[in-house]
Design a protein around this motif. Structure first.
Motif, PDB file in Angstrom:
ATOM      1  N   GLU A  75     -32.258  -7.343 -18.495  1.00 27.69           N
ATOM      2  CA  GLU A  75     -32.102  -6.576 -17.258  1.00 27.69           C
ATOM      3  C   GLU A  75     -31.035  -7.249 -16.409  1.00 27.69           C
ATOM      4  O   GLU A  75     -31.049  -8.473 -16.245  1.00 27.69           O
ATOM      5  N   TYR A  76     -30.106  -6.461 -15.863  1.00 27.94           N
ATOM      6  CA  TYR A  76     -29.020  -7.030 -15.070  1.00 27.94           C
ATOM      7  C   TYR A  76     -28.662  -6.082 -13.937  1.00 27.94           C
ATOM      8  O   TYR A  76     -28.916  -4.868 -14.003  1.00 27.94           O
ATOM      9  N   SER A  77     -28.065  -6.677 -12.880  1.00 30.55           N
ATOM     10  CA  SER A  77     -27.710  -5.910 -11.688  1.00 30.55           C
ATOM     11  C   SER A  77     -26.267  -5.456 -11.763  1.00 30.55           C
ATOM     12  O   SER A  77     -25.401  -6.132 -12.328  1.00 30.55           O
ATOM     13  N   MET A  78     -26.020  -4.291 -11.131  1.00 33.68           N
ATOM     14  CA  MET A  78     -24.682  -3.728 -11.035  1.00 33.68           C
ATOM     15  C   MET A  78     -24.495  -3.197  -9.622  1.00 33.68           C
ATOM     16  O   MET A  78     -25.474  -3.048  -8.871  1.00 33.68           O
ATOM     17  N   PRO A  79     -23.236  -2.926  -9.192  1.00 32.31           N
ATOM     18  CA  PRO A  79     -23.016  -2.452  -7.821  1.00 32.31           C
ATOM     19  C   PRO A  79     -23.880  -1.241  -7.483  1.00 32.31           C
ATOM     20  O   PRO A  79     -24.213  -0.432  -8.334  1.00 32.31           O
ATOM     21  N   GLY A  80     -24.204  -1.154  -6.199  1.00 29.90           N
ATOM     22  CA  GLY A  80     -25.025  -0.035  -5.745  1.00 29.90           C
ATOM     23  C   GLY A  80     -26.502  -0.272  -5.987  1.00 29.90           C
ATOM     24  O   GLY A  80     -27.276   0.687  -6.069  1.00 29.90           O
ATOM     25  N   GLU A  81     -26.900  -1.561  -6.120  1.00 31.43           N
ATOM     26  CA  GLU A  81     -28.291  -1.935  -6.341  1.00 31.43           C
ATOM     27  C   GLU A  81     -28.864  -1.298  -7.612  1.00 31.43           C
ATOM     28  O   GLU A  81     -30.043  -0.956  -7.700  1.00 31.43           O
ATOM     29  N   GLN A  82     -28.014  -1.102  -8.604  1.00 31.37           N
ATOM     30  CA  GLN A  82     -28.463  -0.567  -9.887  1.00 31.37           C
ATOM     31  C   GLN A  82     -29.042  -1.693 -10.746  1.00 31.37           C
ATOM     32  O   GLN A  82     -28.502  -2.794 -10.780  1.00 31.37           O
TER      33      GLN A  82
END
Length: 611
Positions: free
Chosen positions: A227-234
């Motif tokens: 699991e990883y984070s991406m822009p826009g709190e995705q």
């Protein structure tokens, strides 16, 4: 001294409050992907005009500020000696642009505005850098299989994901259900995780799963997800490939099964399989009617079985991890069979034309069976008896008796007998042969039955060849269609020791009739057809005759019509003169109201005398 400094500070603050204020507006957070360009906006407002305003951008590292760019006299400049040197630019709108963003750029940026007497204002922006990690790789340990029921946990697998930012998280799944993250090694199920920050600033995460599996886990499927984070709190995920574990566990039951789907018959290959619910499989022993038989592991193979192979087969397994378990099974093997077909009389039969012949066929089988006679694909009898009352040449040939067991597909037995019918030859009716013109070559076929095979004689002779077609012999001759052949035909004579036969094959010219009307008239008028043949088929003569007949018929019909309408007066005297007149090759017409007289007149007959 301290009192003097405090007084000066208070005085400066009071001067700023009374003199004016600077308001700086920035974005609280800016998100950007690694390698792309990030833009940090900054705007400000001053309560009173200031002639000398300075805009500066700082980064905050380890609690200290370091300037990276500034704007003075309307021009933006970057500071030397920072890790951003050469990658930052300050625009006319006071925004800070960072190219080729790196994970190390994830810092707090401060936009500070100094506006002379109006004072100083600033705003802080957090730059967040993102980069998706690689697909996780799941590997099993290189150690031997895991044994169920152990009191210590064993490694199930290790999951590794590389080059992610910010630090990703690994989640384990068993049979598509997530496992709770446990770090306490005293538990039966726990995970050990390690994180490495690469020189690039990206993270590599490794996580190993430990369990004390049970027998129920023998078919379980394991998988890990990053699991990883991406822009826009995705929050996004990447899944690894799946693995299963090699789990050892004792046997509790044994299964002995026959792999053949259809009923067994003599000649079949038979496979019997013995297996247990344990892993690995134990040793197996096989017996037939209590006598040992050889096998390959858990497979017992019998090639081309016979009825003697029928019996009770037993498989026994021995698992030293569970000696108390009854690990055995039995199969009662039935081998279906059918005896060779017996035919009486068995030798080939030779009979005379018209004689009676009869065969009897029988067999035995392990189950209900049928017996039928056939010739080719035609079934002639289904009771085992084949009787021919009067043998003909068409009856000659090979017959087959077939025994079958309907309940066992493919279980059959066959026997064949041959019948020869001897007698004088018989020629099949000849076919008409046609040629385009006299002198052309014509080919004739003479087909004859007979045994022994007949000898052929053609009159007149030509180029001859002989072939056999089933029960008949065919002689083919090619010769010239001479005038004599056209007149008398060609004679085929056949003979053997029992007699002879002959037939004449007519040969004629092909006729081409012009149209369908001519064809109808010729076929319906024998006289015209005969005349046409005498004239050699001349179409001109035929047409002329047809026209004359039509004109005469029209003339007769016209006279008859006029007489009915009384348009043509005719007295008895006239009638007698006409009737008694000598007329050669003319048509005599008599007109009278009486019906019989009318018919007589039309047929050129005299009416009966009047009373």
């Amino acid at each position: 001294m301290d009192g003097t400094l405090l007084a000066c500070t208070l005085l400066l603050w009071a001067f700023q409050v009374c003199g004016g204020a600077v308001t700086v507006t920035v974005a609280p957070k800016v998100e950007v992907l690694k390698g792309e360009t990030g833009k940090l906006p900054c705007t400000y407002s001053v309560s009173q005009a200031a002639s000398n305003t300075v805009v500066e951008w700082y980064i905050e590292e380890s609690g200290a500020r370091k300037r990276v760019a500034f704007l003075s006299a309307g021009k933006g400049k970057s500071d030397e000696g920072t890790h951003l040197t050469g990658r930052v630019a300050l625009g006319e709108d006071f925004s800070l642009t960072i190219s080729s963003v790196r994970p190390s750029d994830e810092l707090v940026f401060i936009c500070q505005v100094t506006a002379g007497p109006a004072g100083v204002g600033y705003g802080t922006t957090m730059l967040k850098v993102f980069f998706a990690p690689e697909k996780p790789e799941l590997t099993k340990p290189s150690s031997q299989a895991i044994s169920a029921g152990q009191t210590t946990s064993s490694e199930i697998g290790t999951c590794v994901t590389m080059n992610g930012h910010p630090q990703p998280r690994i989640v384990w799944f068993k049979d598509d259900q997530p496992l709770a993250e446990v770090k306490d090694r005293k538990e039966k199920t726990y995970m050990i995780s390690s994180v490495v920050k690469e020189a690039s600033g990206l993270y590599t995460v490794m996580n190993s799963l430990y369990m004390q599996p049970k027998k129920a886990d023998k078919d379980s499927v394991f998988q890990c997800t990053v699991e990883y984070s991406m822009p826009g709190e995705q929050i996004r995920q990447k899944k690894s490939d799946t693995i299963t574990i090699n789990l050892n566990y004792p046997s509790e039951e044994a299964t002995f099964s026959l792999l053949n789907k259809d009923p067994i018959k003599e000649g079949d290959a038979v496979t019997m399989k013995c297996e247990t619910d344990g892993n690995p499989q134990p040793e197996f022993d096989f017996t037939k009617d209590a006598k040992p038989v050889m096998a390959q592991g858990g497979l017992l193979l019998l090639k081309a079985v016979e009825r003697a192979d029928a019996g009770v087969y037993k498989c026994t397994a021995t698992d030293f991890d569970n000696l108390d378990a009854d690990l055995s099974g039995t199969i009662s093997l039935t081998v279906n069979y059918i005896d060779p077909v017996s035919v009486t009389p068995a030798e080939p039969q030779v009979v005379t034309l018209g004689d009676k012949v009869e065969w009897h066929c029988k067999t035995k089988a392990s189950a209900g069976h049928t017996v039928h006679w056939k010739k080719g694909s035609e079934v002639l009898s289904q009771d085992g008896i084949l009787s021919i009352q009067e043998a003909s040449y068409h009856n000659a040939g090979e017959y087959e008796c077939v025994g079958a067991v309907p309940s066992v597909p493919g279980l059959t037995a066959q026997a064949r007998v041959n019948l020869t019918v001897k007698g004088k030859p018989m020629i099949e009716p000849p076919a008409l042969a046609e040629v385009g013109q006299e002198g052309d070559a014509v080919t004739l076929k003479c087909s004859a039955y007979g045994s022994p095979p007949p000898q052929f004689t053609w009159k007149p002779s030509g180029k001859e060849s002989v072939s056999v077609e089933g029960n008949k012999v065919v002689s083919t001759v090619t010769l010239q269609a001479t005038a004599q052949v056209m007149k008398d035909g060609v004679t085929c004579e056949v003979s053997n020791e029992h007699g002879a036969d002959s037939e004449t094959f007519p040969v004629s010219l092909k006729r081409a009739i012009g149209n369908s009307a001519d064809r109808v008239l010729l076929s319906g008028n024998p006289a015209l057809t005969s005349a046409g043949e005498q004239q050699g088929g001349s179409s001109g003569v035929v047409v002329a005759v047809v026209i004359c007949v039509l004109l005469l018929l029209l003339l007769v019909a016209l006279i008859y019509f006029l007489s009915k309408k009384s348009k043509l007066p005719c007295s008895k005297k006239d009638k007698k003169e006409v009737a008694s007149g000598e007329v050669n090759n003319d048509i005599v017409v008599e007109m009278k109201a009486d019906k019989a007289t009318e018919e007589a007149g039309l047929l050129n007959k005299r009416p009966p005398p009047q009373q």
